[in-house]
Design an enzyme around this catalytic site. Sequence first.
Site, mmCIF file in Angstrom:
data_model
loop_
_atom_site.group_PDB
_atom_site.id
_atom_site.type_symbol
_atom_site.label_atom_id
_atom_site.label_comp_id
_atom_site.label_asym_id
_atom_site.label_seq_id
_atom_site.Cartn_x
_atom_site.Cartn_y
_atom_site.Cartn_z
ATOM 1 N N HIS A 161 0.785 -1.266 0.074
ATOM 2 C CA HIS A 161 -0.049 -0.099 0.080
ATOM 3 C C HIS A 161 0.790 1.136 0.194
ATOM 4 O O HIS A 161 0.371 2.299 -0.393
ATOM 5 C CB HIS A 161 -0.869 -0.092 1.323
ATOM 6 N N ASP A 393 -10.912 -5.358 -19.638
ATOM 7 C CA ASP A 393 -11.201 -6.816 -20.496
ATOM 8 C C ASP A 393 -9.546 -6.906 -21.082
ATOM 9 O O ASP A 393 -9.378 -6.165 -22.026
ATOM 10 C CB ASP A 393 -12.025 -6.231 -21.528
#
EC number: 2.3.1.-
Length: 451
Positions: A161, A393
């Site tokens: 993070h 995608d």
Amino acid sequence: MALNVIKISRVSLVTNSVEPLVLPLTFFDLLWLKLNPIERVTFYKLTESSRDSFFSSILPKLEQSLSLVLSHFLPLSGHLKWNPQDPKPHIVIFPKDTVSLTVVESEADFSYISSKELRLETELRPLVPELQVSSDSASLLSLQITLFPNQGFSIGTTVHHVVMDGKTASKFHKSWAHICKHGTTPQDFDLPTVLDRTVINVPAGLEQKIFQLSSYISEEKDYARTLTLPPAKEIDNDVVRVTLELTEVDIEKLKERAKNESTRSDLHLSTFVVSYAYVLTCMVKSCGGDANRPVRFMYAADFRNRLDPPVPLTYFGNCVLPIDFNGYKATTFLGKDGYVNGVEILSDSVRGLGSRNIESIWEVYEDGTKNMKLDTQNVTVTGSNQFGIYGSDFGWGRPVKTDVMSLYKNNEFSMSARRDEIGGLEIGISLKKCEMNVFLSLFTSDFDIYK
């Protein structure tokens, strides 16, 4: 879940640079230094793909496009370093740095593993890799591709993070997918090319307060001087996860319920506010225990447009701040007014963000950490319905499912836009079975009552 490791490779980025790059960490980065990594697994269905075609065609495209996208996300290939003579850690990127990519195979039922139904947390854990972390060095990104022969594949991503927030992480995933599918760099993603840390303008002295807070997190003498992460919650066989859906109609009903139950006419009834309040009250009720126990809850607010001057959209790094609520007891959310109490608290917070300075927000978080008791129930929301993760995608269709895998370890629930509906939400929950049974009963029955 049994896995067969096919290979572990090191993917290098495409770069002409010959000099190492050193990136200092800002206040917004250092905030997350000791938090467990961001873990996500995303599932893609392959309807007509054999094992051979996956390894001969699909996997090479994934690897090649990963190398290309890393050139636009340079820090991800580097390492977090903390030398003894340095007051704080920094990120170092060498031209020949690489990212770990593990390729494995599983005979598990893809339809079940990628479903929204109740699943054992231990069955999904093997789908995300681990970061290499020592006291003075840590990798920042690790990836795993898992093939389910003749069914589909998953991409497991583990990110430290300290290198970036969820907004930048989602850009990485979508950019990788775009390059894999189209062979070109996306032009409309505001790729994070700005590495200049001087664009982060925060009051001096806040960074040091982060290190001073370490003594309240751990009693270990050298805790503040190590990159080693705190022990994560152990995940037993009684921990399960589920994905729940709120349709656009459901959310409108939550807003109407808030209007009907509150005496106030100034509420900020956003999708985020009413959904968070609803999940929060269900979680507090499902936990059981002392009604007077402390409840601490948080969300992360994006400060890119709240700093002066605003941070460029193309900035690479963290720019979110935890908004902390630590002065409440469970009883606030247990009664018939529990939901509307949550709505009013969150509404005031979101609406008032623009008028609060970073110092005051930090002070609340600092006080909450210093004064947190052992019996405190923590609830944090992660993710956003603005990230658009279902738009990634790679060339074989949109994801059928995505799961944030760090929920149970961080006392979080996830929020994202629904895959097939504009305006709806997916809520990811991970709890022990006994709590989950109560939570699901509350989540559905409360909705039935107020329909």
